[in-house]
Write an enzyme that holds these catalytic residues in place. Structure first.
Site, short mmCIF file in Angstrom:
data_model
loop_
_atom_site.label_atom_id
_atom_site.label_comp_id
_atom_site.label_asym_id
_atom_site.label_seq_id
_atom_site.Cartn_x
_atom_site.Cartn_y
_atom_site.Cartn_z
N HIS A 155 -31.88 4.15 -3.50
CA HIS A 155 -31.95 4.68 -2.14
C HIS A 155 -33.13 4.06 -1.44
O HIS A 155 -34.25 4.09 -1.95
CB HIS A 155 -32.11 6.20 -2.18
CG HIS A 155 -30.89 6.91 -2.65
ND1 HIS A 155 -29.75 7.00 -1.88
CD2 HIS A 155 -30.61 7.54 -3.81
CE1 HIS A 155 -28.83 7.67 -2.54
NE2 HIS A 155 -29.33 8.00 -3.73
N CYS A 197 -29.58 1.31 1.40
CA CYS A 197 -29.49 1.46 2.85
C CYS A 197 -30.64 0.69 3.48
O CYS A 197 -31.74 0.66 2.93
CB CYS A 197 -29.63 2.93 3.24
SG CYS A 197 -28.42 3.98 2.44
#
Lengths: 383, 451
Positions: A155, A197
């Site tokens: 992440h 991301c």
């Protein structure tokens, strides 16, 4: 046409040759690496981040398949998926809903597992700044002729990547680590791939030469997972990694495909995010860089294309007669010799004289008889 | 040595021998199953490692003490090698069955010797010996050969037939036998040693003590009560020193085989692994839990502490009961059984056999009735097996359950020891004050308390 003009002309022509030779040398796009390393890291833990573990294990499998040995792969995982109580297929990790390949298999070697996957360990790994107690299997023992493939997933966000819910690494840290590696001559070229991301932000701060970076999504863009498995219950692979693997499945050790082909395969329709490339630090032209420069290993063997049919040669003799070579006759004498060789000798240590075991038996027997004699004597109360 | 038993006893002894010989041959998985159970065999007395040692010596011809597997002393391996070269099951059964029968026969002998000694002492000590009728009655009961099982114990010691029944039908003794744990040899030599003390054959008993402590380490502590026993009889320090020297010589003699196998290795495997508790394994004892739960910093402290704890009551028991040396032996052996580091049910059997013989005059004065201890023991044994299974196989419990029940087991034995001590003390008090207790009602009149 005087002599001066001819001489100048000749000199100019020679100069262009010389210059063009230098250019040839400069634009010689053969890589000068002699060994390949891979650092594959998944920075998340817990069951719902199954896909990150599957991403890294798929890359691990690919890289091993193309020839990099375990001793040159550093695998950093939280490794809490395969034996997770929520895993409906205990001991297995899959990257596809068809469950055709079990990534966890029998012989994966995880170098840093669980809570050892920290920012400090990662930076120390890259820069090789360990105390003497760190084993060499957990170190990145690269030199200036090593090409390193670094793959990170987890992440992330705007110029950071989250490590196991506890800490973050920023793009500056990563850039500085790479610069330290450059200063210490610890790499020839680095191929940095990141699937998180807003991944492209992570490579914006690199400033060391010979680093090629690809990321899965731009600033303010998320990277998506590809699909999930109903029975496992969570997503099993990310899109960017999925399409990378899709490309790499068709690569073998002798492939001539280039990095440019790989990058051309990234489309928005597939990945659902804008994949980015950073190639300004990389000296070579991408269409001359082979995939196997980073994903495979430098081979010490040359593949020979044989003219003749090996199967035919193995099963026929010179005259063209069929010879059945499946049953091999073994001489009995050979077996006997082999039996003798498997004799295990009595182990002799420094403190003990080389007594064979038979004298032990004799001593034991004598001792028992002695004890029995003493018993008999004392039972008649002579002593 | 000649026992005068009735026909039924002989019959039961014979059947016992045959059963213990043939049943393991036909139910060979029974032995393996019990050998794997933690109640009946641990590292130092398992039959599996004995067989492994024999295999290593005979077939592979490697030094069995090279690794950490074999914890049996070399003479035991040598003894089995001598008798059982071909590794046949029948000879193992035969050896064990013969050992068991010898234990039974010697136990009966011991019981009879104790009865005689008790009778002689009573005649000797009792100055107001007027109650001839009462003693005659005791004689009659003790020598009564053709009668039913006696439940009333007007005599102090159990009847021969009861002893035979107890030994042959006790499930724990049976199971411990079928598990082929080598603790049976230690028990054999303890019983032989006790026998020879009563027949005043002290050299032989010292020899048997030395064999016993050579086989397992803890009976070494019994040298003190035994020397005390001999002293009470002979009362000459020189002879005591003579017997002590005999003991040391015998131990050294037994240990000569160690040099052939590598002295350091044998000592390491057989004795240091017991003293330093090298193999931490859950068992019935008190030691193991501490070593898995504490920090490593405290390991040495606890090893020292437990070893001291194991030794610490030997000298006090010897000193306090020096006028009744058999009792001090009984309590010392029981204390060792309580505080051993790898106890098995075979040790509990030793304890119950001692209660049966030495402790039986004390049963009258116990505060906690033996029946209660037996009932709790029954529950504890079931729970031990259950919690071990729950912990190891089902992965559902944890070590605390098992250790908790192990603690209860040890408390039981501890209570029994304390109770027998108390019983002996009150008996001594009654005898010194010439009070005779004939039955339960008279016992309730006087209530002794400890200050």
């Amino acid at each position: 046409m005087n002599l001066g003009g001819v001489i100048i002309y000749v000199v100019l022509v020679l100069a262009t040759f010389v210059v063009s030779q230098e250019q040839l040398i400069e634009s010689n796009d053969d890589s000068r690496h002699t060994n390949n390393w891979a650092v594959l890291i998944s920075t998340s833990r817990f069951w719902f981040n199954y896909r990150h573990m599957a991403n890294v294990l798929s890359m691990y499998r690919t890289v091993k398949k193309l020839g990099i040995p375990d001793s040159q792969i550093i695998l950093m995982l939280a490794d809490d998926i395969a034996c997770n109580p929520r895993n409906a297929f205990p001991g297995s990790v899959f990257n596809n809903a068809d469950r055709a390949i079990d990534l966890y298999g029998d012989n994966i070697e995880v170098d840093y597992r669980g809570y050892e996957v920290t920012v400090e360990n990662f930076i120390r790994l890259l820069t090789d700044r360990w105390g003497p107690e760190q084993p060499s299997s957990k170190r990145l023992l690269t030199d200036e002729r090593s090409n390193i493939f670094i793959y990170m997933t987890g992440h992330g966000g705007d110029e950071f990547l989250k490590f196991q819910d506890a800490e973050e690494i920023s793009s500056y840290d990563l850039a500085d680590a790479f610069e330290q590696m450059y200063e210490k001559k610890r790499y020839n070229e680095i191929f940095f791939m990141i699937d998180t991301c807003q991944a492209n932000t992570m490579y914006t701060k690199f400033y060391s030469p010979n680093i090629l970076a690809v990321g899965s999504s731009r600033l303010n863009e998320s990277s998506y997972s590809h699909h999930s498995d109903i029975e496992i219950g969570v997503a099993v692979i990310d899109r960017f990694t999925y399409f990378n693997l899709d490309f790499l499945e068709n690569i073998d050790k002798n492939s001539n495909k280039t990095i440019q082909d790989l990058i051309d395969s990234y489309t928005f329709e597939n990945i659902h995010s804008h994949a980015g490339v950073r190639k300004d630090l990389f000296k070579r032209d991408l269409s001359n860089v082979l995939i196997t420069d980073f994903f495979g290993n430098v081979q010490k063997v040359v593949i020979d294309e044989p003219d003749e049919d090996i199967l035919y040669i193995a099963n026929h003799d010179e005259n063209g007669n069929y010879v059945n070579k499946t049953f091999v006759t073994v001489e009995e004498d050979d077996l006997k010799i082999k039996k003798h060789e498997i004799d295990v000798k009595f182990d002799s240590s420094d403190e003990v004289t080389n007594n064979p075991i038979h004298s032990v038996e004799k001593t034991g027997r004598i001792l028992l008889i002695l004890i029995a004699v003493i018993w008999l004597i004392s039972s008649y109360k002579f002593i | 040595m000649m026992l005068e038993l009735d026909v039924r006893s002989y019959l039961i002894i014979a059947i016992n021998f045959l059963v213990k010989l043939w049943v393991p041959l036909y139910f060979s998985r029974l032995s393996t199953f019990l050998d794997n159970s933690i109640l009946f065999s641990t590292f130092i007395n398992s039959f599996k490692s004995l067989k492994e040692g024999l295999f290593l010596i005979n077939k592979l011809e490697i030094n069995p003490y090279d690794g950490d597997i074999i914890n049996h002393p070399p003479l035991l391996l040598s003894f089995f090698t001598l008798l059982n070269r071909d590794n046949s099951d029948f000879i193992y059964e035969l050896i064990y069955a013969i050992t068991d029968s010898i234990i039974l026969v010697k136990l009966l002998n011991f019981n009879n010797l104790l009865k005689e000694k008790n009778k002689n002492e009573k005649e000797f000590n009792d100055e107001d010996y007027e109650n001839e009728f009462r003693n005659e009655k005791i004689d009659e009961i003790n020598n009564d050969n053709d009668n039913k099982i006696r439940n009333d114990r007007n005599g102090d010691y159990f009847h021969d037939f009861n002893v035979v029944l107890f030994y042959c039908f006790n499930p724990l003794i049976l199971l411990s036998f079928f598990s082929k744990s080598t603790i049976i040899f230690t028990n054999l030599f303890i019983i032989l040693m006790l026998n020879n003390l009563l027949t005043k054959n002290y050299t032989l008993s010292i020899l048997q003590l030395s064999i016993c402590s050579y086989l397992s380490y803890f009976p070494l502590y019994l040298i003190f009560p035994i020397l005390n026993y001999i002293y009470q009889d002979i009362k000459s320090i020189k002879k005591i020193i003579k017997y002590l020297i005999f003991f040391i010589i015998f131990i050294l003699l037994l240990s000569t085989l160690n040099f052939c196998f590598g002295f350091q290795k044998v000592i390491n495997n057989c004795y240091l692994s017991i003293i330093l508790f090298k193999k931490i394994q859950p068992n019935l004892g008190l030691w193991w839990y501490f070593f898995i739960e504490i920090f490593e910093f405290f390991n040495n402290f606890y090893i020292g502490l437990f070893n001291m704890y194991s030794f610490i009551m030997i000298l006090p028991f010897t000193y306090k009961f020096n006028k009744e040396p058999m009792i001090s032996l009984f309590l010392c052996i029981s204390w060792i059984i309580l505080t051993k580091n790898y106890p098995v049910i075979g040790d509990l059997n030793m304890f119950s056999l001692l209660i049966l013989t030495i402790g039986s005059p004390l049963i009258n004065f116990l505060q906690i009735p033996l029946l209660l201890i037996n009932i709790v023991l029954f529950v504890v044994l079931v729970l031990l097996v259950l919690f071990y299974y729950l912990w190891m196989d089902l992965n559902s419990g944890n070590s605390n359950f098992f250790y908790g029940v192990g603690l209860v087991y040890n408390i039981l034995i501890g209570f029994a020891i304390i109770d027998f001590t108390w019983s002996q003390l009150s008996k001594t008090w009654y005898e010194e004050n010439h009070i005779e207790i004939h039955d339960d009602e008279e016992r309730k009149i006087i209530k002794l308390t400890q200050i």
